[in-house]
Design a protein around this motif. Structure first.
Motif, PDB file in Angstrom:
ATOM      1  N   GLU A  78       0.878  -1.332   0.132  1.00  0.00           N
ATOM      2  CA  GLU A  78      -0.114   0.035   0.186  1.00  0.00           C
ATOM      3  C   GLU A  78       0.630   1.202  -0.029  1.00  0.00           C
ATOM      4  O   GLU A  78       0.199   2.285  -0.275  1.00  0.00           O
ATOM      5  CB  GLU A  78      -0.922   0.068   1.290  1.00  0.00           C
ATOM      6  CG  GLU A  78      -2.096  -1.196   1.360  1.00  0.00           C
ATOM      7  CD  GLU A  78      -2.759  -1.084   2.459  1.00  0.00           C
ATOM      8  OE1 GLU A  78      -2.709  -0.149   3.412  1.00  0.00           O
ATOM      9  OE2 GLU A  78      -3.962  -1.892   2.390  1.00  0.00           O
ATOM     10  N   ASN A  79       2.255   1.220   0.242  1.00  0.00           N
ATOM     11  CA  ASN A  79       2.985   2.338   0.215  1.00  0.00           C
ATOM     12  C   ASN A  79       3.455   2.956  -0.832  1.00  0.00           C
ATOM     13  O   ASN A  79       4.016   3.853  -0.912  1.00  0.00           O
ATOM     14  CB  ASN A  79       4.070   2.053   1.341  1.00  0.00           C
ATOM     15  CG  ASN A  79       4.956   0.985   1.091  1.00  0.00           C
ATOM     16  OD1 ASN A  79       4.732  -0.062   0.491  1.00  0.00           O
ATOM     17  ND2 ASN A  79       6.253   1.472   1.041  1.00  0.00           N
ATOM     18  N   VAL A  80       3.627   2.218  -1.580  1.00  0.00           N
ATOM     19  CA  VAL A  80       3.993   2.757  -3.181  1.00  0.00           C
ATOM     20  C   VAL A  80       2.841   2.034  -4.424  1.00  0.00           C
ATOM     21  O   VAL A  80       2.279   1.237  -4.075  1.00  0.00           O
ATOM     22  CB  VAL A  80       5.310   2.013  -3.642  1.00  0.00           C
ATOM     23  CG1 VAL A  80       6.467   2.747  -2.722  1.00  0.00           C
ATOM     24  CG2 VAL A  80       5.693   0.587  -3.356  1.00  0.00           C
ATOM     25  N   ARG A  81       2.908   2.760  -5.639  1.00  0.00           N
ATOM     26  CA  ARG A  81       2.177   2.528  -6.560  1.00  0.00           C
ATOM     27  C   ARG A  81       2.881   2.418  -7.888  1.00  0.00           C
ATOM     28  O   ARG A  81       3.891   2.779  -7.950  1.00  0.00           O
ATOM     29  CB  ARG A  81       1.043   3.313  -6.711  1.00  0.00           C
ATOM     30  CG  ARG A  81      -0.115   3.597  -5.551  1.00  0.00           C
ATOM     31  CD  ARG A  81      -0.913   4.845  -5.699  1.00  0.00           C
ATOM     32  NE  ARG A  81      -0.188   6.175  -6.164  1.00  0.00           N
ATOM     33  CZ  ARG A  81      -1.082   6.990  -6.202  1.00  0.00           C
ATOM     34  NH1 ARG A  81      -1.983   7.006  -6.713  1.00  0.00           N
ATOM     35  NH2 ARG A  81      -0.096   8.286  -6.547  1.00  0.00           N
ATOM     36  N   PRO A  82       2.290   1.512  -8.895  1.00  0.00           N
ATOM     37  CA  PRO A  82       3.131   1.499  -9.902  1.00  0.00           C
ATOM     38  C   PRO A  82       3.455   3.075 -10.773  1.00  0.00           C
ATOM     39  O   PRO A  82       2.344   3.765 -10.591  1.00  0.00           O
ATOM     40  CB  PRO A  82       2.126   0.651 -11.195  1.00  0.00           C
ATOM     41  CG  PRO A  82       1.383  -0.052  -9.961  1.00  0.00           C
ATOM     42  CD  PRO A  82       1.419   0.764  -8.962  1.00  0.00           C
ATOM     43  N   GLY A  83       4.618   3.201 -11.328  1.00  0.00           N
ATOM     44  CA  GLY A  83       4.835   4.537 -11.751  1.00  0.00           C
ATOM     45  C   GLY A  83       5.663   5.412 -10.747  1.00  0.00           C
ATOM     46  O   GLY A  83       6.225   6.350 -11.214  1.00  0.00           O
ATOM     47  N   ASP A  84       5.725   4.866  -9.482  1.00  0.00           N
ATOM     48  CA  ASP A  84       6.577   5.725  -8.392  1.00  0.00           C
ATOM     49  C   ASP A  84       7.892   5.651  -8.574  1.00  0.00           C
ATOM     50  O   ASP A  84       8.535   4.450  -8.831  1.00  0.00           O
ATOM     51  CB  ASP A  84       6.343   4.946  -7.092  1.00  0.00           C
ATOM     52  CG  ASP A  84       4.815   5.662  -6.623  1.00  0.00           C
ATOM     53  OD1 ASP A  84       4.112   6.418  -7.213  1.00  0.00           O
ATOM     54  OD2 ASP A  84       4.496   5.221  -5.350  1.00  0.00           O
ATOM     55  N   ALA A  85       8.692   6.462  -8.560  1.00  0.00           N
ATOM     56  CA  ALA A  85      10.281   6.478  -8.710  1.00  0.00           C
ATOM     57  C   ALA A  85      10.626   6.100  -7.382  1.00  0.00           C
ATOM     58  O   ALA A  85      10.328   6.712  -6.462  1.00  0.00           O
ATOM     59  CB  ALA A  85      10.853   7.707  -9.290  1.00  0.00           C
ATOM     60  N   VAL A  86      11.614   5.183  -7.168  1.00  0.00           N
ATOM     61  CA  VAL A  86      12.212   4.851  -5.924  1.00  0.00           C
ATOM     62  C   VAL A  86      13.658   4.445  -5.979  1.00  0.00           C
ATOM     63  O   VAL A  86      14.184   4.577  -7.179  1.00  0.00           O
ATOM     64  CB  VAL A  86      11.358   3.600  -5.354  1.00  0.00           C
ATOM     65  CG1 VAL A  86       9.864   3.763  -5.242  1.00  0.00           C
ATOM     66  CG2 VAL A  86      11.301   2.228  -6.498  1.00  0.00           C
ATOM     67  N   LEU A  87      14.118   4.126  -4.660  1.00  0.00           N
ATOM     68  CA  LEU A  87      15.611   3.756  -4.795  1.00  0.00           C
ATOM     69  C   LEU A  87      15.815   3.074  -3.610  1.00  0.00           C
ATOM     70  O   LEU A  87      14.875   2.868  -2.645  1.00  0.00           O
ATOM     71  CB  LEU A  87      16.540   4.823  -4.744  1.00  0.00           C
ATOM     72  CG  LEU A  87      16.395   5.905  -3.412  1.00  0.00           C
ATOM     73  CD1 LEU A  87      17.656   6.226  -2.583  1.00  0.00           C
ATOM     74  CD2 LEU A  87      15.803   7.062  -3.795  1.00  0.00           C
ATOM     75  N   GLY A  88      16.767   2.139  -3.453  1.00  0.00           N
ATOM     76  CA  GLY A  88      16.913   1.530  -2.087  1.00  0.00           C
ATOM     77  C   GLY A  88      18.036   0.416  -2.229  1.00  0.00           C
ATOM     78  O   GLY A  88      18.858   0.172  -3.267  1.00  0.00           O
ATOM     79  N   SER A  89      18.327  -0.643  -1.151  1.00  0.00           N
ATOM     80  CA  SER A  89      19.088  -1.624  -1.140  1.00  0.00           C
ATOM     81  C   SER A  89      18.547  -2.842  -1.544  1.00  0.00           C
ATOM     82  O   SER A  89      17.447  -3.013  -1.403  1.00  0.00           O
ATOM     83  CB  SER A  89      19.471  -1.544   0.182  1.00  0.00           C
ATOM     84  OG  SER A  89      20.515  -0.556   0.701  1.00  0.00           O
ATOM     85  N   THR A  90      19.206  -3.623  -2.114  1.00  0.00           N
ATOM     86  CA  THR A  90      18.788  -5.164  -2.386  1.00  0.00           C
ATOM     87  C   THR A  90      19.847  -6.095  -2.220  1.00  0.00           C
ATOM     88  O   THR A  90      21.020  -5.481  -1.733  1.00  0.00           O
ATOM     89  CB  THR A  90      18.402  -5.060  -3.801  1.00  0.00           C
ATOM     90  OG1 THR A  90      17.937  -6.420  -4.117  1.00  0.00           O
ATOM     91  CG2 THR A  90      19.480  -4.772  -5.096  1.00  0.00           C
ATOM     92  N   MET A  91      20.096  -7.284  -2.576  1.00  0.00           N
ATOM     93  CA  MET A  91      21.074  -8.261  -2.460  1.00  0.00           C
ATOM     94  C   MET A  91      21.262  -9.008  -3.709  1.00  0.00           C
ATOM     95  O   MET A  91      20.387  -9.784  -4.036  1.00  0.00           O
ATOM     96  CB  MET A  91      20.701  -9.052  -1.024  1.00  0.00           C
ATOM     97  CG  MET A  91      21.991 -10.008  -0.569  1.00  0.00           C
ATOM     98  SD  MET A  91      23.194  -9.091  -0.012  1.00  0.00           S
ATOM     99  CE  MET A  91      24.327  -9.946   0.295  1.00  0.00           C
ATOM    100  N   LEU A  92      22.176  -8.696  -4.230  1.00  0.00           N
ATOM    101  CA  LEU A  92      22.996  -9.632  -5.382  1.00  0.00           C
ATOM    102  C   LEU A  92      21.966  -9.636  -6.481  1.00  0.00           C
ATOM    103  O   LEU A  92      21.825 -10.744  -7.185  1.00  0.00           O
ATOM    104  CB  LEU A  92      23.090 -10.896  -4.870  1.00  0.00           C
ATOM    105  CG  LEU A  92      24.291 -10.976  -3.868  1.00  0.00           C
ATOM    106  CD1 LEU A  92      24.567 -12.467  -3.388  1.00  0.00           C
ATOM    107  CD2 LEU A  92      25.812 -10.529  -4.276  1.00  0.00           C
ATOM    108  N   ASN A  93      21.207  -8.463  -6.803  1.00  0.00           N
ATOM    109  CA  ASN A  93      20.180  -8.588  -7.897  1.00  0.00           C
ATOM    110  C   ASN A  93      20.089  -7.316  -8.425  1.00  0.00           C
ATOM    111  O   ASN A  93      19.185  -7.039  -9.330  1.00  0.00           O
ATOM    112  CB  ASN A  93      18.981  -9.308  -7.675  1.00  0.00           C
ATOM    113  CG  ASN A  93      18.116  -8.436  -6.544  1.00  0.00           C
ATOM    114  OD1 ASN A  93      18.674  -7.782  -5.763  1.00  0.00           O
ATOM    115  ND2 ASN A  93      16.904  -8.841  -6.454  1.00  0.00           N
ATOM    116  N   GLY A  94      20.869  -6.199  -7.915  1.00  0.00           N
ATOM    117  CA  GLY A  94      20.587  -4.871  -8.436  1.00  0.00           C
ATOM    118  C   GLY A  94      21.132  -4.300  -9.970  1.00  0.00           C
ATOM    119  O   GLY A  94      20.378  -3.680 -10.525  1.00  0.00           O
TER     120      GLY A  94
END
Length: 300
Positions: A78-94
């Motif tokens: 519920e906190n994001v929707r398609p089309g939202d520009a985002v960034l963040g951390s991931t693990m071995l798939n960035g």
């Protein structure tokens, strides 16, 4: 989708671009179309096979930092929707065209912050902000940042200066003007570092080591108490000399705070961009330790 992968541990040349099945978001996850992906020394170590606790499954993907656009959300998001520009951390798939991440970990990308810059800030922002908190750096301190022109050093220097801290940054002479522009007093690293710091007339009270080598010992020799010397790279020397490892965990909240400062122009991160197809060359640039700016892959 296309993704950067390697089929065996080895030099930069083992990294290649491969076609992999598109991922699909599960419960509480989002599918992100990546626009930029950062590379860091951790990725080099994984590719070299120097992190046995990271279990590789060949063909192994790589990459811990991303910025992109949400393409699809999974059930319960519920906190994001398609089309939202985002960034963040991931693990071995960035380093891939598409990735799935928990929706709770994404940070909104401000409109006036480019995707490459956003991706380049992900790891450094969390590491630097966490280290300054762990070391309890205040405006009364004189902070010595080893590798002050590196990605973590760049963010740590700017955050510390924003808090009123006096900063001494070590770097090669070619990066001294950059350190001055960030409000730090530059000194050359190497054998003469202790004398160079003393020559500034400033006495460090706290130190952050993002370089390794003799940095911890040099900091203590300059009078910094061992428990106020923090390293993100040299666990062995920290244990031997009584210094601290300040490898802070990931925090979307801390990341969002630095991203807000970047959107205001108060934290700046120079980036060195490579097209996705040049992923091996980009990772080689990280490994060289001579890249001018944070290394970031861009997707077209």
């Amino acid at each position: 989708m296309r993704a950067a992968v390697f089929d065996r541990f080895g030099p930069p040349e083992v990294l290649r671009v491969a076609e992999l099945p598109d991922p699909s978001p599960g419960e509480g996850e989002v599918l992100v179309r990546v626009r930029a992906a950062g590379f860091q020394p951790f990725d080099v170590a994984v590719r070299q096979g120097l992190m046995p606790w990271v279990k590789a499954t060949f063909p192994q993907q790589i990459g811990q930092e991303y910025a992109g656009v949400v393409e699809r959300v999974g059930p319960g998001v519920e906190n994001v929707r398609p089309g939202d520009a985002v960034l963040g951390s991931t693990m071995l798939n960035g380093a891939a065209e598409l990735l799935t991440v928990p929706a709770a970990t994404v940070v909104a990308k401000p409109d006036n912050l480019g995707f490459a810059t956003a991706a380049g800030l992900v790891a450094a922002s969390q590491t630097a902000s966490g280290a300054l908190l762990d070391l309890a750096v205040t405006g009364d301190d004189v902070l010595l940042v080893h590798a002050g022109a590196g990605s973590v050093g760049t963010v740590a220097t700017q955050l510390a200066r924003l808090g009123g801290t006096t900063v001494i940054g070590t770097a090669s002479p070619g990066n001294h003007e950059r350190l001055r522009a960030m409000g730090a007093t530059p000194v050359a690293y190497g054998e003469g570092l202790i004398e160079a710091v003393r020559a500034t007339g400033l006495k460090p009270t706290v130190a952050l080591d993002a370089a390794g080598g003799e940095a911890i010992a040099q900091s203590i020799a300059l009078g910094v108490e061992p428990d106020r010397v923090g390293t993100i790279v040299d666990d062995k020397a920290a244990a031997e000399l009584g210094a601290r490892v300040v490898r802070a965990g990931r925090s979307p909240e801390r990341l969002a705070g630095v991203i807000a400062l970047a959107a205001e122009g108060r934290v700046v991160m120079p980036v060195l961009t490579f097209p996705f197809e040049a992923a091996a060359e980009a990772l080689a640039a990280v490994e060289s330790r001579h890249a001018r700016g944070k290394v970031v892959l861009t997707f077209t």
